[in-house]
Design a protein around this motif. Structure first.
Motif: not given
Length: 186
Positions: A29-39, A170-175
């Motif tokens: 969540k330090e990233r501002t370009d993606v929304e993360f949610e715990l499931v 995280l970088d790879q998952v987002v990309a």
């Protein structure tokens, strides 16, 4: 905005997966370009697979399956936090994955694993499953050792280098999640 679900893959009492997943979430969540949610699988009371039709037929009947399907469909990618039990992933996670099909398709997945050998064998099995579900698994992963990343095998204290491994994952998952968007019709 790209949405990534961080799935806690253990339902065991006293599980160490929850603090691991919370660490993943705090870093993410330090990233501002993606929304993360715990499931948390504990929030989805999924019995042993109880659907009449195979998930690929997209004819879910059970209310718990429909709720689970809606949650998974809402994401563009995933980070799965998995324990290693008996050289594989947890039965609860495998069961939760098996409930669905199309909701997993054309999305990216990365893995954060833990166990005596960093959960590596659990991830090996999950990569095989991912291929069948048309989930694109990223190469980078975080492998946490119960011997070096936990105090007394239960208190999570990751080594500093694990944060770098997590950020790469995280970088790879987002990309990859963004790259696969046209296949999802987004």
């Amino acid at each position: 905005m790209t949405r990534i679900g961080i799935i806690i893959g253990s339902t065991r009492p006293g599980r160490v997966g929850e603090p691991v997943a919370r660490w993943v979430y705090e870093v993410a969540k330090e990233r501002t370009d993606v929304e993360f949610e715990l499931v948390d699988l504990l929030d989805y009371k999924l019995p042993h697979l109880d659907e009449i039709y195979p998930p690929a037929m997209d004819q879910y009947q059970q209310p718990h399956t429909l709720e689970w399907a809606d949650k998974i469909a809402s994401f563009d990618g995933f980070v799965i936090v998995t324990p290693e039990y008996n050289h594989s992933t947890s039965g609860a996670l495998k069961n939760a994955i098996d409930f669905l099909y199309k909701e997993w398709n054309n999305k990216a997945v990365g893995f954060v694993s833990y166990g005596s050998v960093g959960g590596a064998r659990a991830v090996e099995h999950l990569r095989l499953i991912a291929g069948e579900l048309q989930l694109a698994d990223v190469r980078s992963q975080v492998a946490l050792s119960l011997f070096t990343d936990f105090e007394n095998f239960s208190v999570f204290k990751p080594n500093d280098f694990q944060r770098d491994a997590l950020n790469t994952t995280l970088d790879q998952v987002v990309a990859w999640s963004r790259a696969l968007a046209p296949l999802r019709g987004k």
